[in-house]
Design an enzyme around this catalytic site. Sequence first.
Site, mmCIF file in Angstrom:
data_model
loop_
_atom_site.group_PDB
_atom_site.id
_atom_site.type_symbol
_atom_site.label_atom_id
_atom_site.label_comp_id
_atom_site.label_asym_id
_atom_site.label_seq_id
_atom_site.Cartn_x
_atom_site.Cartn_y
_atom_site.Cartn_z
ATOM 1 N N SER A 121 0.830 -1.203 0.000
ATOM 2 C CA SER A 121 0.000 0.000 0.000
ATOM 3 C C SER A 121 0.862 1.250 0.000
ATOM 4 O O SER A 121 2.075 1.196 0.219
ATOM 5 C CB SER A 121 -0.900 0.022 1.241
ATOM 6 N N CYS A 122 0.227 2.392 -0.230
ATOM 7 C CA CYS A 122 0.959 3.653 -0.224
ATOM 8 C C CYS A 122 1.574 3.916 1.147
ATOM 9 O O CYS A 122 2.723 4.368 1.250
ATOM 10 C CB CYS A 122 0.040 4.806 -0.630
ATOM 11 N N HIS A 170 -4.692 10.473 6.590
ATOM 12 C CA HIS A 170 -4.734 10.080 5.182
ATOM 13 C C HIS A 170 -5.797 10.862 4.422
ATOM 14 O O HIS A 170 -6.921 11.021 4.879
ATOM 15 C CB HIS A 170 -5.033 8.578 5.087
ATOM 16 N N THR A 196 -10.278 8.902 -0.132
ATOM 17 C CA THR A 196 -10.113 8.145 -1.369
ATOM 18 C C THR A 196 -11.477 7.878 -1.992
ATOM 19 O O THR A 196 -12.521 8.147 -1.400
ATOM 20 C CB THR A 196 -9.424 6.786 -1.106
ATOM 21 N N ASN A 197 -11.440 7.341 -3.200
ATOM 22 C CA ASN A 197 -12.670 7.093 -3.955
ATOM 23 C C ASN A 197 -13.555 6.052 -3.284
ATOM 24 O O ASN A 197 -14.746 5.933 -3.611
ATOM 25 C CB ASN A 197 -12.311 6.638 -5.374
ATOM 26 N N THR A 221 -6.347 0.553 9.434
ATOM 27 C CA THR A 221 -5.338 0.401 8.390
ATOM 28 C C THR A 221 -4.521 -0.847 8.676
ATOM 29 O O THR A 221 -4.213 -1.147 9.832
ATOM 30 C CB THR A 221 -4.404 1.629 8.316
ATOM 31 N N ARG A 270 -9.029 9.433 8.073
ATOM 32 C CA ARG A 270 -9.223 10.018 6.749
ATOM 33 C C ARG A 270 -9.658 11.475 6.925
ATOM 34 O O ARG A 270 -10.551 11.764 7.724
ATOM 35 C CB ARG A 270 -10.292 9.243 5.978
ATOM 36 N N ASN A 301 0.349 10.017 -1.434
ATOM 37 C CA ASN A 301 -0.205 8.663 -1.478
ATOM 38 C C ASN A 301 -0.652 8.245 -2.876
ATOM 39 O O ASN A 301 -0.988 7.083 -3.107
ATOM 40 C CB ASN A 301 -1.383 8.522 -0.499
#
Length: 488
Positions: free
Chosen positions: A290-291, A318, A321-322, A349, A372, A455
Amino acid sequence: MTLTSDAALDTWIQREAMAEAMIPLIGRLYRDNNVVTSIHGRRLINQSVVGLLKAHRFARQIDEVELPVCDTLPLLQKLVELNLGAASIDLARLSALYKANADGASLEEFLRAELVDVVDKGGFDERTSTDVVLYGFGRIGRLLARILIEHSGGGHGLRLRAIVVRKGGDMDLVKRASLLRRDSVHGPFEGTITVDHENNVILANGTAIQVIYSDSPSTIDYTVYGISNALIVDNTGRWRDAEGLAQHLQSKGAARVLLTAPGKGTLKNIVHGINHATIEDTDTIVTAASCTTNAITPVLKALNDKFGIVHGHVETVHSFTNDQNLTDNFHKGDRRGRSAALNMVLTETGAAKAVAKALPELEGKLTGNSIRVPTPDVSMAILNLTLENGTTKDEVNTYLRDMSLNSPLRKQIDYIDSPEVVSTDFVGSRRAGIVDGLATISTDKNLVLYVWYDNEFGYSCQVVRVMEEMAGVHPRVYPPSANLVNAR
């Protein structure tokens, strides 16, 4: 006052003139000799005059002094005269090595000795070409495409041949091209993009990208498009185990698979710079982790090698994200159904545990969580560690700064100590993680370290490095790490 202003302007004009003279030399080395030039990892190809001067200015963050253009211009002129073969050359590091170790030799004599393996090779590239197919064309897929196109050079190494997507309507091809051309975070594509509707091809800076529509990874015949022994890069995240990813290998023309996400089961999770040497020719399916794992593992290895890590906690701040919802709506994951644009969202995570897959000596020593936050890109990992050996802030920072310069991890670890940087300053960083030295907190055996990372783009650069390792197509790098140490 007037004299000072005039002198400053005259100096700027002289530097502009030298930078202008550098542009055709950089281009000639790239096109005729397959030589990629950079300054501390910042590529110089297709840079403007101001871009070149900014790269020279950037060197001050590394070497504490700005790299003089009057040093690099003669260097480039000599490199052109040497008629080199394919190589990746860092001008800043080569210049520093010459100043430290020339021992009275002329610049040409020094370069002939340092680059002996590629001198007078006339652009010869010992690398073979490897066809690449991007399965999926989302955030990571499009950034991978940009990097691969940027690296296309004379056609050797990794060759982007196709993307595979599900058709999204009559305007699908145009929309895919538009998303490659424009990016709200990373800016416009550097070059030109056209669409060949008749052949379903996106042409980007001379790279013909075949667009293939398919709902299944196992039913595509890549050989129909002239693609063979291809490396399939699955960036959909839909399949994460060996069984699911093996579907790609059922397609004609596919040879190996790389997943741009953490893998499950016994699949090798590769963090380039850490365990990429474990990739074997017999490994047909590999994952790039992962990033976050890519961002923290190199720093953790460096710290563990020097000070020893007893245990620690990784808190990731973080970007959304989508996978999250724009507005509150149903989501199978806890909390992720709440609006990503309006909330900080506490979530799990697996990055801390995933570190052990690349760095087994840290197994069971790390815990982790993630928050997030409402930013589109660039994240931060906060490493709260208990060390075996006590240290100080200055010692840790000096050590990590040196690792970012002179170690085999210099492509993964970056270092900065500016008091004004914020997350957007790291958009487009090619390093896996950037240590924020001013934020370091050290109290004997207790250490808190802050690591920024893009990321999206930084991770994509790591993925490309794994791809090059799988295909065995990375060019010779100059100067080597051992010589960098001798230069200081």
